[in-house]
Design a protein around this motif. Structure first.
Motif, PDB file in Angstrom:
ATOM      1  N   VAL A 150      11.070  -1.358   5.471  1.00  0.00           N
ATOM      2  CA  VAL A 150       9.607  -1.239   5.454  1.00  0.00           C
ATOM      3  C   VAL A 150       9.196  -0.265   6.555  1.00  0.00           C
ATOM      4  CG1 VAL A 150       7.426  -2.443   5.777  1.00  0.00           C
ATOM      5  CG2 VAL A 150       9.297  -3.552   4.530  1.00  0.00           C
ATOM      6  N   GLN A 151       8.484   0.784   6.164  1.00  0.00           N
ATOM      7  CA  GLN A 151       8.108   1.809   7.131  1.00  0.00           C
ATOM      8  C   GLN A 151       7.002   1.340   8.067  1.00  0.00           C
ATOM      9  OE1 GLN A 151       7.325   5.564   5.063  1.00  0.00           O
ATOM     10  NE2 GLN A 151       8.848   5.012   3.509  1.00  0.00           N
ATOM     11  N   ARG A 152       6.010   0.685   7.509  1.00  0.00           N
ATOM     12  CA  ARG A 152       4.890   0.179   8.303  1.00  0.00           C
ATOM     13  C   ARG A 152       4.563  -1.232   7.846  1.00  0.00           C
ATOM     14  NH1 ARG A 152      -0.041   3.687   7.210  1.00  0.00           N
ATOM     15  NH2 ARG A 152      -0.959   2.372   8.828  1.00  0.00           N
ATOM     16  N   CYS A 153       4.382  -2.137   8.788  1.00  0.00           N
ATOM     17  CA  CYS A 153       4.031  -3.508   8.438  1.00  0.00           C
ATOM     18  C   CYS A 153       3.071  -4.056   9.481  1.00  0.00           C
ATOM     19  CB  CYS A 153       5.270  -4.397   8.357  1.00  0.00           C
ATOM     20  SG  CYS A 153       4.903  -6.113   7.875  1.00  0.00           S
ATOM     21  N   TYR A 179       0.836  -1.207   0.000  1.00  0.00           N
ATOM     22  CA  TYR A 179       0.000   0.000   0.000  1.00  0.00           C
ATOM     23  C   TYR A 179       0.874   1.261   0.000  1.00  0.00           C
ATOM     24  CZ  TYR A 179      -3.786  -3.101   1.646  1.00  0.00           C
ATOM     25  OH  TYR A 179      -4.715  -4.099   1.791  1.00  0.00           O
ATOM     26  N   PRO A 180       1.200   1.877  -1.119  1.00  0.00           N
ATOM     27  CA  PRO A 180       1.154   1.332  -2.473  1.00  0.00           C
ATOM     28  C   PRO A 180       2.415   0.543  -2.812  1.00  0.00           C
ATOM     29  CG  PRO A 180       1.805   3.619  -2.571  1.00  0.00           C
ATOM     30  CD  PRO A 180       1.566   3.313  -1.118  1.00  0.00           C
ATOM     31  N   TYR A 224       5.767  -1.919  -1.043  1.00  0.00           N
ATOM     32  CA  TYR A 224       6.120  -2.710   0.138  1.00  0.00           C
ATOM     33  C   TYR A 224       6.904  -1.873   1.150  1.00  0.00           C
ATOM     34  CZ  TYR A 224       4.794  -6.812  -2.632  1.00  0.00           C
ATOM     35  OH  TYR A 224       4.108  -7.720  -3.389  1.00  0.00           O
ATOM     36  N   GLU A 225       7.720  -0.959   0.644  1.00  0.00           N
ATOM     37  CA  GLU A 225       8.533  -0.151   1.554  1.00  0.00           C
ATOM     38  C   GLU A 225       7.674   0.806   2.368  1.00  0.00           C
ATOM     39  OE1 GLU A 225       9.210  -0.731  -1.640  1.00  0.00           O
ATOM     40  OE2 GLU A 225      10.912  -2.095  -1.307  1.00  0.00           O
ATOM     41  N   GLU A 226       6.599   1.311   1.777  1.00  0.00           N
ATOM     42  CA  GLU A 226       5.745   2.256   2.508  1.00  0.00           C
ATOM     43  C   GLU A 226       4.839   1.528   3.503  1.00  0.00           C
ATOM     44  OE1 GLU A 226       4.280   5.738  -0.102  1.00  0.00           O
ATOM     45  OE2 GLU A 226       4.898   4.180  -1.530  1.00  0.00           O
ATOM     46  N   ARG A 227       4.162   0.490   3.039  1.00  0.00           N
ATOM     47  CA  ARG A 227       3.313  -0.278   3.954  1.00  0.00           C
ATOM     48  C   ARG A 227       3.104  -1.678   3.397  1.00  0.00           C
ATOM     49  NH1 ARG A 227      -2.985  -0.176   4.911  1.00  0.00           N
ATOM     50  NH2 ARG A 227      -3.125  -1.393   6.827  1.00  0.00           N
ATOM     51  N   THR A 228       3.413  -2.671   4.209  1.00  0.00           N
ATOM     52  CA  THR A 228       3.230  -4.070   3.855  1.00  0.00           C
ATOM     53  C   THR A 228       2.243  -4.698   4.828  1.00  0.00           C
ATOM     54  OG1 THR A 228       5.470  -4.313   2.940  1.00  0.00           O
ATOM     55  CG2 THR A 228       4.362  -6.323   3.662  1.00  0.00           C
ATOM     56  N   VAL A 229       1.329  -5.496   4.304  1.00  0.00           N
ATOM     57  CA  VAL A 229       0.378  -6.244   5.135  1.00  0.00           C
ATOM     58  C   VAL A 229       0.449  -7.711   4.730  1.00  0.00           C
ATOM     59  CG1 VAL A 229      -2.042  -6.612   5.751  1.00  0.00           C
ATOM     60  CG2 VAL A 229      -1.172  -4.292   5.489  1.00  0.00           C
ATOM     61  N   ILE A 230       0.542  -8.588   5.719  1.00  0.00           N
ATOM     62  CA  ILE A 230       0.585 -10.033   5.487  1.00  0.00           C
ATOM     63  C   ILE A 230      -0.554 -10.687   6.260  1.00  0.00           C
ATOM     64  CG2 ILE A 230       1.885 -12.154   5.930  1.00  0.00           C
ATOM     65  CD1 ILE A 230       4.444 -10.510   5.541  1.00  0.00           C
ATOM     66  N   CYS A 231      -1.322 -11.522   5.586  1.00  0.00           N
ATOM     67  CA  CYS A 231      -2.308 -12.385   6.240  1.00  0.00           C
ATOM     68  C   CYS A 231      -1.747 -13.807   6.209  1.00  0.00           C
ATOM     69  CB  CYS A 231      -3.642 -12.354   5.510  1.00  0.00           C
ATOM     70  SG  CYS A 231      -4.455 -10.749   5.509  1.00  0.00           S
ATOM     71  N   ASP A 262     -10.354  -3.892   2.207  1.00  0.00           N
ATOM     72  CA  ASP A 262     -10.793  -4.285   0.870  1.00  0.00           C
ATOM     73  C   ASP A 262      -9.730  -5.197   0.283  1.00  0.00           C
ATOM     74  OD1 ASP A 262     -11.579  -4.540  -1.741  1.00  0.00           O
ATOM     75  OD2 ASP A 262     -11.753  -2.396  -2.134  1.00  0.00           O
ATOM     76  N   PRO A 263     -10.021  -6.505   0.109  1.00  0.00           N
ATOM     77  CA  PRO A 263      -9.007  -7.415  -0.445  1.00  0.00           C
ATOM     78  C   PRO A 263      -8.786  -7.168  -1.923  1.00  0.00           C
ATOM     79  CG  PRO A 263     -11.072  -8.570  -0.139  1.00  0.00           C
ATOM     80  CD  PRO A 263     -11.268  -7.198   0.445  1.00  0.00           C
ATOM     81  N   ALA A 264      -8.099  -6.074  -2.214  1.00  0.00           N
ATOM     82  CA  ALA A 264      -7.861  -5.684  -3.597  1.00  0.00           C
ATOM     83  C   ALA A 264      -7.074  -6.756  -4.328  1.00  0.00           C
ATOM     84  CB  ALA A 264      -7.102  -4.360  -3.626  1.00  0.00           C
ATOM     85  N   GLY A 265      -7.331  -6.863  -5.631  1.00  0.00           N
ATOM     86  CA  GLY A 265      -6.560  -7.777  -6.450  1.00  0.00           C
ATOM     87  C   GLY A 265      -7.137  -9.177  -6.518  1.00  0.00           C
ATOM     88  N   GLN A 266      -8.366  -9.358  -6.062  1.00  0.00           N
ATOM     89  CA  GLN A 266      -8.956 -10.688  -6.155  1.00  0.00           C
ATOM     90  C   GLN A 266      -9.167 -11.053  -7.623  1.00  0.00           C
ATOM     91  OE1 GLN A 266     -12.015 -11.647  -3.229  1.00  0.00           O
ATOM     92  NE2 GLN A 266     -11.808  -9.572  -2.488  1.00  0.00           N
ATOM     93  N   ASP A 267      -9.061 -12.314  -7.917  1.00  0.00           N
ATOM     94  CA  ASP A 267      -9.140 -12.746  -9.305  1.00  0.00           C
ATOM     95  C   ASP A 267      -9.510 -14.215  -9.350  1.00  0.00           C
ATOM     96  OD1 ASP A 267      -6.776 -14.072  -8.587  1.00  0.00           O
ATOM     97  OD2 ASP A 267      -5.556 -12.401  -9.307  1.00  0.00           O
ATOM     98  N   ASP A 268      -9.227 -14.866 -10.485  1.00  0.00           N
ATOM     99  CA  ASP A 268      -9.679 -16.240 -10.630  1.00  0.00           C
ATOM    100  C   ASP A 268      -8.824 -17.239  -9.865  1.00  0.00           C
ATOM    101  OD1 ASP A 268      -7.424 -16.120 -12.166  1.00  0.00           O
ATOM    102  OD2 ASP A 268      -8.406 -16.698 -14.049  1.00  0.00           O
ATOM    103  N   ILE A 269      -7.829 -16.755  -9.103  1.00  0.00           N
ATOM    104  CA  ILE A 269      -7.118 -17.663  -8.202  1.00  0.00           C
ATOM    105  C   ILE A 269      -8.033 -18.058  -7.060  1.00  0.00           C
ATOM    106  CG2 ILE A 269      -5.156 -17.876  -6.628  1.00  0.00           C
ATOM    107  CD1 ILE A 269      -3.647 -15.884  -8.361  1.00  0.00           C
TER     108      ILE A 269
END
Length: 298
Positions: free
Chosen positions: A77-80, A20-21, A23-30, A252-259
């Motif tokens: 990474v600034q924020r994770c 977002y936008p 990885y260095e600015e903000r990374t989120v891992i589930c 918002d789980p952006a980037g959802q697709d046919d995976i």
């Protein structure tokens, strides 16, 4: 968004990586805490079967692999935020979860660690103790509905707290840690009225709680159609909650697709569960024995 499947031999798990936008600015891992899930939430494709709980090292390995695979240097990474909310119910694997949290905090002391739970009926004193011990820990309850009847239909697992009990546990956690818990609310046509917002306000004190409104795609509908429609529902409901004084955010789980869907819905994982019936036991609404790990000391 990048999605990963982990094969641990006799179990499969998944993790999701967001930027977002950058990885260095903000990374989120589930990341996953279990293979499959015993809770059986009806919107989650991983909720139909349960294999086993993951070890602390298996949970940590997901995070480390995502950083390595994308060439992300955690130091820059600034924020994770590392969220335990992909596959599995974290509090039904408290031993593995607490081990992973301690190891991840030692590796990445600046990073936030969020436990996202459907509120099984477990000993929450140990959750508070761990959260005091590790100040990076946050707590989020998957509320999703404004009435217990509606929530029971969505989350059929029987051994869970009701909404009033969740409110009480959140207030206890806030008193112990000084940090605000979150409630996560899945917006759809049937639960985003003014009456729903009023019921939420009567349960959850906005001086204690923050609100996360989720865009979650139904299993049987196309991802693109669901995302557009539900994003607007989420934004409208956020405005209703803001009227009551809540600090709100939208996941918002952006980037959802046919995976497959955002979290807990990768088609590869669902196929693996179907093709390994000797390992993947049916889990819809099924109660399982809860083994309490030794209590944490703050």
């Amino acid at each position: 968004m990048s999605k990963y499947v982990f094969d641990f031999g006799n179990a499969v798990a998944e993790a999701v990586l967001y930027k977002y936008p950058t990885y260095e600015e903000r990374t989120v891992i589930c990341c996953s805490t279990q293979s499959g899930c015993p809770v059986g939430c009806r919107f989650c494709g991983a909720g139909d079967a349960f294999v086993r709980s993951l070890t602390g090292d298996e949970i940590v390995a997901q995070v480390q692999h995502l950083f390595a695979d994308r060439g992300i240097n955690p130091e820059v990474v600034q924020r994770c935020q590392i969220m335990f909310m992909s596959m599995g119910e974290p509090l039904l694997n408290f031993g593995g979860l607490s081990d992973a949290i301690r190891k991840l905090h030692a590796l990445y002391p600046r990073f936030a660690l969020l436990i996202s739970t459907s509120a099984p009926a477990v000993d929450y004193e140990r959750v508070r103790a761990l959260s005091v011990e590790v100040p990076a820990v946050g707590l989020q309850f998957s509320v999703h509905e404004s009435t217990d009847d509606a929530r029971n239909a969505l989350i059929p697992f029987k051994a869970k707290l009701d909404l009033a009990q969740i409110a009480t546990e959140g207030e206890r956690w806030f008193a112990a840690t000084g940090r605000q818990p979150f409630f996560n609310y899945c917006a759809h046509e049937g639960n985003t009225s003014a009456d729903d917002a009023a019921r939420i306000y009567n349960l959850f004190n906005p001086a204690v709680w923050q609100a996360t409104i989720s865009v979650v795609c139904e299993r049987e509908e196309s991802v693109a159609a669901a995302n557009v429609r539900q994003r607007q529902l989420a934004q409208d409901f956020m405005q209703k909650l803001m009227h009551y004084g809540y600090s709100t955010r939208c996941f918002d789980p952006a980037g959802q697709d046919d995976i497959g869907g955002g979290c807990g819905q990768l088609w590869f994982v669902q196929d693996w569960m179907r093709n390994n019936p000797e390992l993947a036991r049916p889990s819809v609404g099924r109660s399982i024995p809860i083994v309490h790990a030794p209590r944490c000391t703050a």
